[in-house]
Enzyme design. Structure first.
Site, PDB file in Angstrom:
ATOM      1  N   CYS A  65       0.834  -1.201   0.000  1.00 51.84           N
ATOM      2  CA  CYS A  65       0.000   0.000   0.000  1.00 51.84           C
ATOM      3  C   CYS A  65       0.869   1.252   0.000  1.00 51.84           C
ATOM      4  CB  CYS A  65      -0.914   0.006   1.223  1.00 51.84           C
ATOM      5  SG  CYS A  65      -1.949   1.485   1.342  1.00 51.84           S
ATOM      6  N   CYS A  71      -0.586   6.180   6.980  1.00 51.85           N
ATOM      7  CA  CYS A  71      -1.931   5.878   7.463  1.00 51.85           C
ATOM      8  C   CYS A  71      -1.828   5.045   8.735  1.00 51.85           C
ATOM      9  CB  CYS A  71      -2.687   5.112   6.379  1.00 51.85           C
ATOM     10  SG  CYS A  71      -4.217   4.353   6.929  1.00 51.85           S
ATOM     11  N   CYS A 369     -13.041  -9.402  20.442  1.00 53.20           N
ATOM     12  CA  CYS A 369     -12.087  -8.698  19.591  1.00 53.20           C
ATOM     13  C   CYS A 369     -10.953  -8.115  20.423  1.00 53.20           C
ATOM     14  CB  CYS A 369     -12.783  -7.603  18.794  1.00 53.20           C
ATOM     15  SG  CYS A 369     -13.590  -6.343  19.825  1.00 53.20           S
TER      16      CYS A 369
END
Length: 416
Positions: A65, A71, A369
């Site tokens: 990416c 990011c 999670c």
């Protein structure tokens, strides 16, 4: 002082860490790297910026990416698949070990599938017009993007859509969050952060929904237009979730989690699904057993109930709206079930786990999670006589430090 350091391990967030605890994002274990210390780091361990890799690890690969390293979404695109899978599995094993829980941890299940099916983009005003993207790591600075390559192809145009949709709401002059979900009917978009919009702005947005071929467009959960039902699949059922409602990050991830949950319940005939959302597990379980689903969000409860009623061949499904943090199911309520499934938010299910521990339920399936809160809740069950038979880490957030966990708890000496 800047200079070379040796990286000893990969931290829980995917950063390289030296033997004395210096955190170096982008570095890998075994590497010698040049670093520049960060000044004014807030809290936690000292941090440094990676300046150059002097001795690269054989596990280092090229990130795919163009935004990686800027990011804040992905942490470990530069790590080869095998050590990456081992690192994610070890995150779960280490959390259990810290809690004093012995359990076999299965290899990591790759559940990336076609990619992420939902993202939240941030839109801010910039030179030349609105910009859409994600936040930089540990920062509120926006990283504008053209597309996110880890998403499903249907979401590759989402940043452009977000920029256009921001126009009637001030072009990002006021912070705007745009949640975009890929569904069978097309893109489902919910705009949040702007506040109320004028009638003229709402009409303009409705027109843009047609131009962009959106399935549904909402503003703060208030539906502006539905052009096609934005449905997702949960087993045989088709679910129309509320705008901005919770959805597992990938379709493959939801299928993997639901399969593990169903397998864990064994031959149970009556199952309670707690923190049920819109029915990702309930609707799959109901293909072969009766299910009582409990969820606090009214829109999710309505979506689950509707999907259950409209799907032929399911066993009985009942849905109850209830805040399980404030009012968990009590032991007498739980005792009528053969198995209990609980899939809480990141904060875990401490209060509900304590009530499960007091009950006579023979099987509990925990989905989480967050490894730390999962381990905490597992400890409550273990002290009440549950054995953690199996733990499976599931990777639907590939390249990040997030990992899903499915744990199967059984009471000692009791199986169904």
């Amino acid at each position: 002082m800047s200079g070379p350091v040796r990286i000893a391990r990969l931290g829980a967030r995917g950063d390289g860490v030296t033997a004395d605890g210096l955190v170096v994002p982008g570095a890998l274990p075994g590497e010698t790297v040049n670093v520049i210390p960060e000044e004014g780091a807030r809290g936690g361990a000292a941090r440094a910026r990676l300046e150059a890799v002097l001795e690269p690890s054989p596990d280092r690969i090229a990130p795919f990416c163009p935004y990686f390293g800027t990011c804040g979404g992905c942490a470990v695109q530069h790590l080869a698949p095998a050590p990456y899978a081992a690192w994610k599995r070890d995150l779960v094993a280490a959390a259990l070990a810290r809690a004093g829980i012995a359990a076999p941890v299965a290899p990591l299940v790759d559940a990336h599938g076609a990619g992420r099916r939902r993202i939240t983009l941030h839109v801010r005003a910039g030179e030349g017009g609105p910009r859409a993207g994600f936040m930089a790591a540990r920062s509120h600075a926006l990283v504008p993007i053209d597309l996110c390559p880890i998403t499903e192809p249907a979401l590759h145009g989402a940043p452009g859509n977000a920029r256009r949709l921001s126009g009637p709401l001030g072009g990002g002059g006021k912070p705007l969050d745009v949640q975009v979900t890929a569904t069978s009917g097309g893109l489902d978009v919910d705009l949040r952060g702007h506040g109320p919009a004028s009638a003229r702005a709402r009409q303009t947005l409705i027109g843009l929904a047609g131009e962009l071929d959106l399935a549904r467009l909402s503003l703060h959960g208030d539906v502006l237009i539905v052009r096609r039902p934005p449905e997702t699949a949960s087993g045989r059922a088709r679910v129309l979730a509320p705008p901005g409602g919770f959805l597992q990050a990938t379709a493959a991830g939801e299928a993997a989690l639901a399969g593990l949950v169903a397998a864990g319940t064994g031959r149970a005939r009556r199952v309670a699904d707690l923190f049920a959302g819109s029915g990702a597990f309930s609707l799959v379980l109901a293909e072969s057993r009766a299910v009582h689903a409990v969820e606090s969000d009214p829109g999710a409860v309505a979506a689950l109930d509707r999907a259950a009623r409209e799907t032929p061949g399911l066993r009985a499904v009942t849905a109850e709206r209830r805040d399980l943090f404030r009012r968990p199911l009590l032991a007498p309520e739980l005792d009528r079930f053969d198995a209990v499934v609980f899939d809480p938010p990141r904060a875990g299910a401490e209060a509900q786990a304590a009530r499960i521990a007091e009950s006579k339920v023979p099987v509990a399936i925990g989905v989480s999670c967050d490894a730390a809160t999962f381990a905490r809740d597992a400890g409550l069950l273990a002290r009440a006589g549950f054995r953690l038979d199996a733990v499976t880490p599931v990777d639907q957030f590939r390249h990040s430090a997030h990992v899903e966990i499915v744990g199967v708890f059984r009471r000692e000496g009791r199986r169904r």
